[in-house]
Design an enzyme around this catalytic site. Sequence first.
Site, PDB file in Angstrom:
ATOM      1  N   PHE A 148      -1.029  -4.132  12.169  1.00  0.00           N
ATOM      2  CA  PHE A 148       0.329  -4.027  11.108  1.00  0.00           C
ATOM      3  C   PHE A 148      -0.386  -2.533  10.453  1.00  0.00           C
ATOM      4  O   PHE A 148       0.442  -2.607   9.872  1.00  0.00           O
ATOM      5  CB  PHE A 148       0.368  -5.560  10.604  1.00  0.00           C
ATOM      6  N   LYS A 172       7.102  -1.832  20.605  1.00  0.00           N
ATOM      7  CA  LYS A 172       6.819  -3.101  19.657  1.00  0.00           C
ATOM      8  C   LYS A 172       5.692  -3.373  18.815  1.00  0.00           C
ATOM      9  O   LYS A 172       4.774  -3.236  18.590  1.00  0.00           O
ATOM     10  CB  LYS A 172       6.110  -3.954  21.184  1.00  0.00           C
ATOM     11  N   GLU A 175       4.813  -7.301  13.833  1.00  0.00           N
ATOM     12  CA  GLU A 175       6.103  -8.278  13.177  1.00  0.00           C
ATOM     13  C   GLU A 175       6.009  -8.383  11.591  1.00  0.00           C
ATOM     14  O   GLU A 175       6.787  -8.309  11.127  1.00  0.00           O
ATOM     15  CB  GLU A 175       5.896  -9.800  13.747  1.00  0.00           C
ATOM     16  N   ARG A 176       4.998  -7.716  11.450  1.00  0.00           N
ATOM     17  CA  ARG A 176       4.213  -7.999   9.716  1.00  0.00           C
ATOM     18  C   ARG A 176       5.239  -6.669   9.270  1.00  0.00           C
ATOM     19  O   ARG A 176       4.694  -6.582   7.894  1.00  0.00           O
ATOM     20  CB  ARG A 176       2.016  -8.400   9.545  1.00  0.00           C
ATOM     21  N   SER A 225      -6.419  -6.059  17.829  1.00  0.00           N
ATOM     22  CA  SER A 225      -7.501  -6.642  17.819  1.00  0.00           C
ATOM     23  C   SER A 225      -8.032  -6.638  18.721  1.00  0.00           C
ATOM     24  O   SER A 225      -7.592  -6.320  19.794  1.00  0.00           O
ATOM     25  CB  SER A 225      -7.768  -8.089  16.961  1.00  0.00           C
ATOM     26  N   CYS A 280      -9.601   0.186  10.923  1.00  0.00           N
ATOM     27  CA  CYS A 280      -9.864   0.353  12.371  1.00  0.00           C
ATOM     28  C   CYS A 280     -11.006   1.365  11.719  1.00  0.00           C
ATOM     29  O   CYS A 280     -12.644   1.172  13.075  1.00  0.00           O
ATOM     30  CB  CYS A 280      -9.683   0.372  13.208  1.00  0.00           C
ATOM     31  N   GLU A 382     -15.318  -8.723  12.656  1.00  0.00           N
ATOM     32  CA  GLU A 382     -14.639  -8.121  11.590  1.00  0.00           C
ATOM     33  C   GLU A 382     -13.913  -9.368  10.710  1.00  0.00           C
ATOM     34  O   GLU A 382     -13.276  -9.592  10.973  1.00  0.00           O
ATOM     35  CB  GLU A 382     -13.869  -6.986  12.929  1.00  0.00           C
TER      36      GLU A 382
HETATM   37  P1  NAD Z   1      -3.086  -8.524  16.659  1.00  0.00           P
HETATM   38  O1  NAD Z   1      -4.216  -8.036  17.454  1.00  0.00           O
HETATM   39  O2  NAD Z   1      -3.423  -9.567  15.428  1.00  0.00           O
HETATM   40  O3  NAD Z   1      -1.702  -7.845  17.204  1.00  0.00           O
HETATM   41  C1  NAD Z   1      -1.902  -6.160  17.539  1.00  0.00           C
HETATM   42  C2  NAD Z   1      -0.463  -6.250  18.187  1.00  0.00           C
HETATM   43  O4  NAD Z   1      -0.248  -7.115  19.223  1.00  0.00           O
HETATM   44  C3  NAD Z   1       1.019  -6.607  17.389  1.00  0.00           C
HETATM   45  O5  NAD Z   1       1.986  -5.798  17.459  1.00  0.00           O
HETATM   46  C4  NAD Z   1       0.757  -8.210  17.685  1.00  0.00           C
HETATM   47  O6  NAD Z   1       2.487  -8.493  17.457  1.00  0.00           O
HETATM   48  C5  NAD Z   1       0.416  -8.517  19.133  1.00  0.00           C
HETATM   49  N1  NAD Z   1       0.099 -10.002  19.408  1.00  0.00           N
HETATM   50  C6  NAD Z   1      -0.184 -10.748  18.276  1.00  0.00           C
HETATM   51  N2  NAD Z   1      -0.614 -11.625  19.423  1.00  0.00           N
HETATM   52  C7  NAD Z   1      -1.400 -11.889  20.530  1.00  0.00           C
HETATM   53  C8  NAD Z   1      -1.350 -11.575  21.276  1.00  0.00           C
HETATM   54  N3  NAD Z   1      -1.714 -13.883  21.370  1.00  0.00           N
HETATM   55  N4  NAD Z   1      -0.367 -12.108  23.246  1.00  0.00           N
HETATM   56  C9  NAD Z   1      -0.142 -10.571  22.507  1.00  0.00           C
HETATM   57  N5  NAD Z   1       0.229  -9.638  21.723  1.00  0.00           N
HETATM   58  C10 NAD Z   1      -0.184  -9.944  20.723  1.00  0.00           C
HETATM   59  O7  NAD Z   1      -3.868  -6.802  15.386  1.00  0.00           O
HETATM   60  P2  NAD Z   1      -3.255  -6.193  13.274  1.00  0.00           P
HETATM   61  O8  NAD Z   1      -3.690  -7.612  13.428  1.00  0.00           O
HETATM   62  O9  NAD Z   1      -1.884  -6.332  13.607  1.00  0.00           O
HETATM   63  O10 NAD Z   1      -4.391  -5.630  13.607  1.00  0.00           O
HETATM   64  C11 NAD Z   1      -5.889  -5.478  13.119  1.00  0.00           C
HETATM   65  C12 NAD Z   1      -6.621  -4.841  13.885  1.00  0.00           C
HETATM   66  O11 NAD Z   1      -6.109  -3.574  14.933  1.00  0.00           O
HETATM   67  C13 NAD Z   1      -8.339  -5.010  14.172  1.00  0.00           C
HETATM   68  O12 NAD Z   1      -9.022  -5.456  14.352  1.00  0.00           O
HETATM   69  C14 NAD Z   1      -8.288  -3.907  13.708  1.00  0.00           C
HETATM   70  O13 NAD Z   1      -9.345  -2.782  14.070  1.00  0.00           O
HETATM   71  C15 NAD Z   1      -7.490  -3.156  14.817  1.00  0.00           C
HETATM   72  N6  NAD Z   1      -6.961  -1.719  14.845  1.00  0.00           N
HETATM   73  C16 NAD Z   1      -8.195  -0.924  15.861  1.00  0.00           C
HETATM   74  C17 NAD Z   1      -7.336  -0.120  15.930  1.00  0.00           C
HETATM   75  C18 NAD Z   1      -8.222   1.065  16.841  1.00  0.00           C
HETATM   76  O14 NAD Z   1      -7.300   2.190  17.694  1.00  0.00           O
HETATM   77  N7  NAD Z   1      -9.069   0.706  17.209  1.00  0.00           N
HETATM   78  C19 NAD Z   1      -6.384   0.949  14.977  1.00  0.00           C
HETATM   79  C20 NAD Z   1      -6.144   0.302  14.151  1.00  0.00           C
HETATM   80  C21 NAD Z   1      -6.320  -1.193  14.040  1.00  0.00           C
END
Ligand code: NAD
Length: 500
Positions: A148, A172, A175-176, A225, A280, A382
Amino acid sequence: MRRIRNFIGGKSAPSNGPSSPVFDPAKGTVAAVVEHADAAVLEQAIARARAAQPAWAALNPQRRARVLFRFKALIEESMEELAGMISAEHGKVLDDACGDVQRGLEVIEFVCGLPHLAKGDFTLGAGTDIDVYSMRQPMGVVAGITPFNFPAMIPLWMAGPALATGNAFVLKPSERTPSTAVRLAELFIAAGGPADIFAVVHGGKPVVDALLDHPDVRAVSFVGSSDIAAQVYARGAAVGKRVQAMGGAKNHGIVLPDADLDQAVSGILGAAYGSAGERCMALPVVVAVGDALADALRDRLIAGIAGLTVGVPTDPVADFGPLVSAQHKARIEDYIDLAVAEGSQLVRDGRGIVVPGHENGYFLGPTLLDHVRADMRSYQEEIFGPVLQIVRVNTLDEAIALASDHSFGNGVALFTSSGSAARAFASRVEIGMVGINVPIPVPVAYHSFGGWKRSAFGDVNQYGEEGLRFFTRTKVVTQRWPEHGGVADPAAAFVIPTMD
Ligand code: NAD
């Protein structure tokens, strides 16, 4: 209520799947509803992408590059509109949202050089009358799954190299924060990209799993994450897909007593609290080397925090805006409780902050914790909010060990005026991206982005040359053209050819 739909073949594609609310985080209200892709919508996106991809790949690279040049121009023209969309759904302030677009745009600028970047290697005369050449070919249909917190930058990290190298791309988004992804796909098509080459499907776990399981999706790039990144990596790899899965982070900003404290403090404040800490590459941990320095840093951080403004994303004086959701805000508040219960000292508490006229917004003020220790769960996990934790150590070696022993390994920054300390630090620390007097060391578009340990699964990074590698596979051709009466060996060979 506005409905945000899947986007296939250049058009909205209605779905019979579930839907979920998209919030206005500054008001705390539902602003739109996003329709999740059902099986038929997903199948349609992938089938159309598969059918259209060979013709896109067959275009000579400069023609694909011309589409990318126009895409870049359209993104630039749409900067304000895109930033507005990002701010409205994410909550980050408008200038920061422009930065989100800009960092993605730079990846598109980089891949405009595709005709040069995609050249293969050639060896003339690798053996007698034998030449060897290599080429990089697209994977076919590839998918991007994004978090998101960077609704433009991260989709563009993936879309740029995937599309430039001749793949069809199915995105994809979170969704937020789903609107920006659709707009980016529209702009690509307006730039002359074929309609079926860039599709957007919405949803959560079921849609991600369907993409991972679909035999026609050949590569999956994920950012999110760590626990989910690990699952995505394992599920995709189990069926032979190429997967890169970037995860979470807990980046340390280490300050040595010889650092320029003004520079260090302003860098840390911006990196800890900018975008409400939802980055991140944020710096949620400051490691002070020496107690005297820790006290001085703490005093300056307290003074700096007093000057910060939390406001709505459109407020030009706001340093940062609300969190993305009420649920995320509650989760961060729980971490603050936990940190206190574990024995950290709560120096500044951002809970209870009210932005007048936006009483229901998901605001949380800057929070500062001191005397944080490595054995605390609030340190190990985190938090992803405007919460800065001070850890006190006695030596640079201790600081390096602390950062290196953390399960995440995304970014780290050292503040010092010593070149030799910086050099030793950069070579020894076990973290993928290192800043020296640079608080947020996100590599530029022609390098590559990727952390270590639980911050990234898979061994190829995002964007830069690594991004081009991720979305292509190498073919190496060894050729000779024997002529009658020439040097070709008529006898069958039963030993491995050596070309001596
Ligand atoms: P998230 O893991 O909740 O979601 C990421 C994606 O996965 C979304 O598209 C979501 O719809 C999908 N998703 C959610 N639950 C899922 C599941 N159970 N199985 C499969 N897919 C699923 O992450 P978020 O809250 O949207 O973003 C924040 C996180 O992303 C933080 O941990 C941040 O550190 C990380 N992040 C990492 C980087 C990097 O490059 N390392 C960059 C930006 C954000």
